[in-house]
Design an enzyme around this catalytic site. Structure first.
Site, short mmCIF file in Angstrom:
data_model
loop_
_atom_site.label_atom_id
_atom_site.label_comp_id
_atom_site.label_asym_id
_atom_site.label_seq_id
_atom_site.Cartn_x
_atom_site.Cartn_y
_atom_site.Cartn_z
N CYS A 1 21.18 4.54 29.58
CA CYS A 1 21.64 3.78 30.74
C CYS A 1 22.82 2.87 30.42
O CYS A 1 22.86 2.20 29.40
CB CYS A 1 20.50 2.99 31.35
SG CYS A 1 19.80 1.75 30.29
N GLU B 1 25.10 4.53 37.69
CA GLU B 1 24.82 5.85 37.10
C GLU B 1 23.41 6.30 37.44
O GLU B 1 22.51 5.48 37.58
CB GLU B 1 24.89 5.77 35.57
CG GLU B 1 26.19 5.24 35.05
CD GLU B 1 26.10 4.94 33.56
OE1 GLU B 1 26.97 4.22 33.06
OE2 GLU B 1 25.17 5.43 32.89
N1 SAH Z 1 15.70 -3.24 32.62
C1 SAH Z 1 14.66 -2.29 32.51
C2 SAH Z 1 15.05 -0.87 32.85
C3 SAH Z 1 16.37 -0.35 32.33
S1 SAH Z 1 16.50 0.11 30.64
C4 SAH Z 1 14.01 -2.35 31.14
O1 SAH Z 1 14.46 -3.14 30.32
O2 SAH Z 1 13.01 -1.71 30.92
C5 SAH Z 1 15.48 1.53 30.44
C6 SAH Z 1 15.00 1.70 29.02
O3 SAH Z 1 16.07 2.17 28.15
C7 SAH Z 1 14.51 0.40 28.41
O4 SAH Z 1 13.33 0.61 27.69
C8 SAH Z 1 15.66 0.04 27.50
O5 SAH Z 1 15.27 -0.89 26.55
C9 SAH Z 1 16.10 1.39 26.97
N2 SAH Z 1 17.45 1.41 26.37
C10 SAH Z 1 18.52 0.68 26.72
N3 SAH Z 1 19.57 0.97 25.92
C11 SAH Z 1 19.16 1.90 25.05
C12 SAH Z 1 19.79 2.59 23.96
N4 SAH Z 1 21.06 2.37 23.64
N5 SAH Z 1 19.03 3.48 23.28
C13 SAH Z 1 17.74 3.73 23.62
N6 SAH Z 1 17.11 3.11 24.63
C14 SAH Z 1 17.80 2.19 25.34
#
Ligand code: SAH
Length: 355
Positions: free
Chosen positions: A340, A95
């Site tokens: 994501c 995505e």
């Molecule tokens: N693996 C990397 C990048 C991908 S996630 C990381 O962990 O930073 C990108 C951001 O979205 C991260 O800060 C992650 O913790 C956050 N994220 C993931 N799922 C989420 C959700 N359901 N609600 C809000 N933020 C979320």
């Protein structure tokens, strides 16, 4: 970069394309520049109208351009955010999200199909990592979105599906290509890489001489709470991680950005804000840093209650009262599952879409 016996041109740097044009196609150097321009605009070999037919024939025999294919596209009726579900050449799905800000368009890219990091609130990690994306599959997301929307993207965030530092070499090659003036020419200062905190790779990145913004997903103010929602913390606890963030700043001069997803009743109390400001000040001292507060998008995982906007605003005020720079992130695309991994996952067995 050879893939399945053919050159994977989307994953190649300008120098690699120049060498290919000279050694494999036996064409003159300016053809490499023409080829790069076509690739950046997302064209297939047949459409490269200023190349001779004989060169196009040889390109088809020896190279591939595997742009991601748009399977689904959602446009938010609230803010115009666009989310794509792409399929890759082996049928995997990823995505990307395109957001419009005052300063231009920003695109959020995936770096892996699935993810092995296991953060409890994140939909990308369900089912684990299937595979790493190639550099061309990462840059291809921008090229196809630009072509589809007739826009030029000015900012890139590696915050989609996957952990970029768990796909280090391919992500680094992607960064070099996307920055190149022969490709999309996006400045390093307009690129953010978000990581859950793989410390040895943060140190490696600091040595690359690439002034991108490092964004670190913290989500909890102490080891017990962080290990509970982010398994990576058991390997790289907060002290070790925040020391790496300090060293990253000292080496690169780039202000660190911290992501803090607010989960109702788990990490959003006044004492959490107090503990967070203490630990950040302890490690970073007077160095500049910023905390991005993200109300959790509950569509991610079962048992993770969404945090409301008021709690986020309160947490922000608590941090500011302790002289910590913080913003509540605008929640774009909330009507289109824009967090994501949500789309890939919300389709259930995503593969059913195309069969
Ligand atoms: N693996 C990397 C990048 C991908 S996630 C990381 O962990 O930073 C990108 C951001 O979205 C991260 O800060 C992650 O913790 C956050 N994220 C993931 N799922 C989420 C959700 N359901 N609600 C809000 N933020 C979320």
């Amino acid at each position: 970069m050879i893939n399945g016996g053919k050159y994977d041109l989307l994953s190649c740097s300008y120098n690699q394309i120049s060498a290919y044009v000279k050694d494999v196609l036996h064409e003159r150097p300016f053809r490499a520049d023409q080829l790069c321009r076509w690739i950046s605009s997302g064209k297939s070999f047949e459409k490269m109208s200023n190349l001779p037919a004989s060169m196009i024939e040889k390109l088809k025999q020896t190279a591939v351009l595997s742009y991601p294919v748009i399977v689904k596209k959602f446009v938010s009726s609230i803010d115009g955010t666009v989310k794509y579900l792409f399929s890759l050449s082996d049928g995997e799905f990823i995505e990307s999200v395109v957001m419009q800000y005052e300063h231009g368009y920003s695109v959020c890219l995936s770096t892996q199909a699935g993810c092995d990091m296991g953060c409890r609130f994140c939909a990308s990690t369900i089912g684990g990592k299937v595979r790493d994306l190639l550099p061309g599959e990462i840059i291809g997301q921008i090229i196809v979105a630009q072509r589809d929307l007739s826009i030029r993207v000015s900012n890139v965030v590696l915050m989609g599906i996957g952990e970029p530092l768990d796909n280090y070499d391919n992500v680094l090659q992607f960064l070099r290509i996307v920055n190149s003036e022969k490709s999309l020419c996006i400045g390093y200062r307009h690129i953010s890489l978000s990581t859950c905190g793989i410390v040895d790779k943060i140190y490696r990145l600091a040595e690359e001489d690439m002034p991108i913004t490092l964004s670190v997903s913290l989500h909890a103010p102490n080891d017990a709470a962080r290990s509970d929602i982010m398994p990576v913390n058991r390997k790289f606890p907060l002290d070790v991680l925040l020391r790496a963030c300090r060293d990253y700043f000292d080496r690169t001069g780039r202000r660190i950005s911290f992501e803090y997803t607010l989960i109702s009743g788990k990490n959003d109390s006044v004492s959490d804000a107090d503990e967070l400001s203490h630990i950040l000040k302890k490690h970073l001292g007077k160095r500049p840093f910023h905390v991005n507060l993200i109300p959790v998008n509950a569509a991610g995982r079962a048992g993770i209650p969404g945090s409301d906007k008021r709690a986020a605003e309160r947490f922000k005020r608590e941090l500011e009262a302790r002289n910590i720079n913080a913003t509540v992130r605008r929640t774009l695309g909330s009507d289109i599952n824009a967090s994501c991994g949500q789309l890939r996952h919300s389709q259930g067995a995503v593969k059913e879409i195309v069969t």
